[in-house]
Structure formats: C-alpha cells, structure tokens
Design an enzyme around this catalytic site. Sequence first.
Site, PDB file in Angstrom:
ATOM      1  N   ASP A  52       0.849  -1.207   0.000  1.00  0.00           N
ATOM      2  CA  ASP A  52       0.000   0.000   0.000  1.00  0.00           C
ATOM      3  C   ASP A  52       0.884   1.256   0.000  1.00  0.00           C
ATOM      4  O   ASP A  52       0.388   2.378  -0.065  1.00  0.00           O
ATOM      5  CB  ASP A  52      -0.996  -0.008   1.168  1.00  0.00           C
ATOM      6  CG  ASP A  52      -0.333  -0.112   2.523  1.00  0.00           C
ATOM      7  OD1 ASP A  52       0.911  -0.197   2.585  1.00  0.00           O
ATOM      8  OD2 ASP A  52      -1.067  -0.115   3.537  1.00  0.00           O
ATOM      9  N   SER A  53       2.221   1.049   0.006  1.00  0.00           N
ATOM     10  CA  SER A  53       3.147   2.166  -0.225  1.00  0.00           C
ATOM     11  C   SER A  53       2.942   2.737  -1.626  1.00  0.00           C
ATOM     12  O   SER A  53       3.453   3.812  -1.945  1.00  0.00           O
ATOM     13  CB  SER A  53       4.598   1.718  -0.040  1.00  0.00           C
ATOM     14  OG  SER A  53       4.858   0.549  -0.798  1.00  0.00           O
ATOM     15  N   ASP A  91      -1.101  -6.050  -0.224  1.00  0.00           N
ATOM     16  CA  ASP A  91      -1.538  -5.441   1.032  1.00  0.00           C
ATOM     17  C   ASP A  91      -3.037  -5.216   1.038  1.00  0.00           C
ATOM     18  O   ASP A  91      -3.606  -4.679   0.070  1.00  0.00           O
ATOM     19  CB  ASP A  91      -0.866  -4.061   1.200  1.00  0.00           C
ATOM     20  CG  ASP A  91       0.396  -4.127   2.026  1.00  0.00           C
ATOM     21  OD1 ASP A  91       0.556  -5.069   2.830  1.00  0.00           O
ATOM     22  OD2 ASP A  91       1.231  -3.215   1.882  1.00  0.00           O
ATOM     23  N   LYS A 121      -1.403  -9.459   2.672  1.00  0.00           N
ATOM     24  CA  LYS A 121      -0.674  -9.049   3.885  1.00  0.00           C
ATOM     25  C   LYS A 121      -1.543  -8.056   4.630  1.00  0.00           C
ATOM     26  O   LYS A 121      -2.240  -7.241   4.004  1.00  0.00           O
ATOM     27  CB  LYS A 121       0.667  -8.407   3.510  1.00  0.00           C
ATOM     28  CG  LYS A 121       1.401  -7.781   4.710  1.00  0.00           C
ATOM     29  CD  LYS A 121       2.860  -7.481   4.401  1.00  0.00           C
ATOM     30  CE  LYS A 121       3.155  -6.147   3.794  1.00  0.00           C
ATOM     31  NZ  LYS A 121       2.678  -4.957   4.531  1.00  0.00           N
ATOM     32  N   GLU A 123      -1.697  -5.557   8.479  1.00  0.00           N
ATOM     33  CA  GLU A 123      -0.920  -5.038   9.611  1.00  0.00           C
ATOM     34  C   GLU A 123      -1.613  -5.343  10.940  1.00  0.00           C
ATOM     35  O   GLU A 123      -2.830  -5.216  11.051  1.00  0.00           O
ATOM     36  CB  GLU A 123      -0.761  -3.511   9.462  1.00  0.00           C
ATOM     37  CG  GLU A 123       0.027  -3.112   8.234  1.00  0.00           C
ATOM     38  CD  GLU A 123       0.211  -1.593   8.099  1.00  0.00           C
ATOM     39  OE1 GLU A 123      -0.192  -0.845   9.021  1.00  0.00           O
ATOM     40  OE2 GLU A 123       0.768  -1.174   7.068  1.00  0.00           O
ATOM     41  N   GLU A 190       8.930  -4.352  10.583  1.00  0.00           N
ATOM     42  CA  GLU A 190       9.395  -3.072  10.046  1.00  0.00           C
ATOM     43  C   GLU A 190       9.968  -2.193  11.157  1.00  0.00           C
ATOM     44  O   GLU A 190       9.324  -1.951  12.179  1.00  0.00           O
ATOM     45  CB  GLU A 190       8.222  -2.350   9.345  1.00  0.00           C
ATOM     46  CG  GLU A 190       8.639  -1.002   8.760  1.00  0.00           C
ATOM     47  CD  GLU A 190       7.650  -0.426   7.748  1.00  0.00           C
ATOM     48  OE1 GLU A 190       6.665  -1.113   7.401  1.00  0.00           O
ATOM     49  OE2 GLU A 190       7.875   0.722   7.316  1.00  0.00           O
TER      50      GLU A 190
HETATM   51  O1  KIV Z   1       3.609  -1.189   1.658  1.00  0.00           O
HETATM   52  C1  KIV Z   1       4.801  -1.540   1.718  1.00  0.00           C
HETATM   53  O2  KIV Z   1       5.630  -1.208   0.857  1.00  0.00           O
HETATM   54  C2  KIV Z   1       5.212  -2.365   2.842  1.00  0.00           C
HETATM   55  C3  KIV Z   1       6.684  -2.622   2.997  1.00  0.00           C
HETATM   56  C4  KIV Z   1       7.341  -1.443   3.570  1.00  0.00           C
HETATM   57  C5  KIV Z   1       6.942  -3.832   3.793  1.00  0.00           C
HETATM   58  O3  KIV Z   1       4.408  -2.792   3.599  1.00  0.00           O
END
Ligand code: KIV
Length: 272
Positions: A52-53, A91, A121, A123, A190
């Site tokens: 989600d980055s 994510d 994934k 959190e 992280e």
């Molecule tokens: O969204 C992302 O890029 C991440 C990484 C920093 C692990 O969750």
Amino acid sequence: MSTAKIEDKKITTHTLQEMKKRGEKISMLTAYDFSMAKILDAAGIDVLLVGDSASNVMAGHETTLPITLDQMIYHASSVVRAVKRSLVVVDLPFGSYQGNSKEALNSAIKIMKESGAHAVKLEGGREVKESIERILSAGVPVMGHLGLTPQSIYKFGTYVVRAKEKEEAKRLMEDAKLLDSIGCFAIVLEKIPAKLAGEVAKEVDIPIIGIGAGGAVDGQVLVTHDMLGITHEFSPRFLRRYMSLYDDVKKAVGNYISDVKKKDFPNSKEQY
Ligand code: KIV
C-alpha cells in the site's frame, strides 16, 4: 523427470518456509506496475509485494491511508500479469479489514478473485487475530506485519523505530508467536531493533522478513523506488541505494529536451 531448473520453479508460501529451514535468505521488493514487475521477476526476486506504499510512491499521498481496495486490485492485477516465478503478495489497504472479520474476508476474497495474486498481507497482531483466522479459513495465505505499521501512523505520531522499550518488545514477540500459531505463512517486521528481530526469527517457525530490522532475520524487503533511487529525498539509515535513477532519468530527459529544442532529434535515420 522435470527439466525445469530449481531457480525457474514458481515460488510458493511453502518454498519460503523451506528456504527458512535451509537458512537461505528470502528476497522481496515492492511492485505496483507491469513493466517494473517484469524486470524484478526476470531478475529472480522471490516475493513481489504490491504494497500500500503505492499510495506514497505511485499516487504521491503523504501516508498509505488513502489508497482504496479497487486501486490496490488495479496495481496487483498489473503485477500478476507480468510474473512468471515470484510469489505475489498484496496489502489489504487501510479500512478494508479493520471493521470486522467478515469485511476482512470479503476484501481478501475480492483481491484474490480480481487480481489473481497469491496471498495477502495485513498489519497488526492480536487485534486482527479473528480477521486473519477467517481469511485463512477460506484458503487465502496471510502474511503478517508488525513493528512500524504505517496504517497506524496517526496513532504512533511518527515513523521512528518501534519496540525499543521492554513492554512493546514483549508485546511484539507475543504477537509474532500468535501469528505463527494461527497459520500466517510469514511476517514482515518493520523498523525495530535488530536484536529483537533476530530473537523473533529464532522463536517462530515461519519466515521473518525485515525492513529496517537488521540482518539476523530470514529475508529482506525494500521499496523498489527507494533502492533504485527514484525517491531520492527519502534516506533512512536502513536503506541501501543500488542506483540513482532520479539523477539519471533527469539527465536523460534533459538531453532529450535539448535534442528536440536544437532540432537534433529526430535525425534522418529516425524517421520514415
Ligand atoms: O507497503 C509496503 O511497501 C510495505 C513494505 C514497507 C513492507 O508494507
């Protein structure tokens, strides 16, 4: 007998667990689009994370919070179309799983159905236990994410190193063991102290993939745009830059502009 080389075999969640057992480190990078994913897969990356980055890197938002489930699916399906070997993990974006476990399951199923990705994934630890269990019960592999969890940035207030204090370190260790025991296939840690990350990797059976968590874990992940130097203004201590693409692309574009302006491009061989 199969003629496929081991390196050409598709990576699965099982492969990652075997790699941990063998002591072979896992490589993971983010990908959000077809062209970059094709290069990363061809280079032999084990896991591609549609993170989600993308909210920061692709859309220019300050946090990961604004990206939607449909936007994540758009990025994920582009990545999946490019990949021959890597495991593609997506994510679950902010707001798509925190409400309740049914919402979490529906979001995970939508991602798997509409993008063709291999895993999700999300959190958090104990607070998302029920959601993870429900997603797993539908046969969808889940990767956990502990330590600095950017979707909670407004709760933390800053992006500083997490779990430096005893209490938070203890909670993180408990959460990692919990995620392992309920069936997550791996965990991202992280921005936590390297010593703690190494202890977690020893205590749990599943692979621990670190970002800013030192070298005593089972694998490493970076944001591709950071390690290629596209996002040149971001320089945390844990980041190793392998290229300076911001500068190189800027220079190349400058040369192109100059060639166009001085009527050097196109020349007689570059036209019909
Ligand atoms: O969204 C992302 O890029 C991440 C990484 C920093 C692990 O969750």
